[in-house]
Design a protein around this motif. Sequence first.
Motif, PDB file in Angstrom:
ATOM      1  N   ARG A 163      29.002  44.693  27.759  1.00 17.44           N
ATOM      2  CA  ARG A 163      30.114  45.106  29.447  1.00 17.44           C
ATOM      3  C   ARG A 163      29.708  44.173  30.285  1.00 17.44           C
ATOM      4  NH1 ARG A 163      32.483  50.880  29.426  1.00 17.44           N
ATOM      5  NH2 ARG A 163      34.518  49.572  30.334  1.00 17.44           N
ATOM      6  N   PHE A 167      31.753  40.957  31.996  1.00 17.46           N
ATOM      7  CA  PHE A 167      31.674  40.791  33.694  1.00 17.46           C
ATOM      8  C   PHE A 167      31.393  39.538  34.691  1.00 17.46           C
ATOM      9  CE2 PHE A 167      31.901  42.696  37.526  1.00 17.46           C
ATOM     10  CZ  PHE A 167      32.942  43.058  38.240  1.00 17.46           C
ATOM     11  N   TRP A 225      28.276  49.015  40.586  1.00 21.16           N
ATOM     12  CA  TRP A 225      29.461  50.127  39.725  1.00 21.16           C
ATOM     13  C   TRP A 225      29.088  51.305  40.458  1.00 21.16           C
ATOM     14  CZ3 TRP A 225      33.458  47.764  36.714  1.00 21.16           C
ATOM     15  CH2 TRP A 225      33.543  48.534  35.482  1.00 21.16           C
ATOM     16  N   GLU A 249      37.171  44.478  39.152  1.00 20.08           N
ATOM     17  CA  GLU A 249      36.661  42.904  39.840  1.00 20.08           C
ATOM     18  C   GLU A 249      37.791  42.753  41.109  1.00 20.08           C
ATOM     19  OE1 GLU A 249      37.052  39.137  37.057  1.00 20.08           O
ATOM     20  OE2 GLU A 249      38.510  39.390  38.193  1.00 20.08           O
TER      21      GLU A 249
END
Length: 317
Positions: A163, A167, A225, A249
């Motif tokens: 992931r 990303f 994050w 995002e």
Amino acid sequence: MKTLVVSTDGKLMVTRPLWEAAKQYFDFDHVEVTREHGLEAYFNDADFSGYDRVIADTNLRRLGKRYQCLKRAPGLVIFDHDVCQNNVSTSEWYRRYPAVLRDLEKARVIVSGASLAEQLREEGIDACFLPKGYDGTTITDLGLERTIESAFVGRVKNKVYKRRKRFLLRQENLGKVQLLRADPGEPYNRLLNEIRVFVSADIGFNEYMIKNFEAMAAGCVLLAWRQPALEQQALGFVENENVVLYDSEAELHEKLQWLHDNPEKAGAIARAGQAIVREQHAWACRAASFPKLLDAEIMSAPAVSWKDRVRLLGAGK
């Protein structure tokens, strides 16, 4: 309390500063072994008589089915910062750690996520929380001009980071973040010192990886994050004071633009972030916590269930 620490050489590349600092807080014997096959051989043959605690400074996932060798050690404490993969669906060890820890019957595990420690305790595991840290002798602020606006430094190819990879590659294609690599040590530190905003994407791990602390220590603004609130609270991370956080995002793009448009505020956040990691999050700071983590009586885990036995079949080679 007589303590033995057994470290695999790969893990010791990360934890050596911790054990060096720990010498001032408690007495222990320290043995280094070659990778996990060396640890298995050592645990199978060693005389543990006289030790109250034996710390396995290793990663269970690398030990695989050889984890059974750990049962010989009295007062077993497993120091493993990869247990976060228990909740990462792309990991081969997804949901397997509690089964292995129950099979060990009586062991304490030290993990690097506050919410993960709570989760494991709810499953009957004797789990303690000690966050990851960084090597304060290697990562420093060199006072260089920061010519790279925003970047991530590190690997993304491992399937556990699927992931993260997806990303970050998209952000690179959009021209938002550079993906960079550097050799460990001085080259890595120098590259961090050239970055103004370090973009971290620990998606799905529910805790902060080492690179977050390293980037802050080197003087970058950390744009990370967003993890569960308990993790920020445990580390003293305060959004827009010493870190900047995002969880989409769109929010990443918004925060990148905000940091670009507000250089003075961005600089203040970077300085505050650097101050807190220097004061609280170097490996040397973690060492002071170890005596307390070792002192309490180690609790026995619940019996292995049939579901556990199914999960144990896939616990590595």
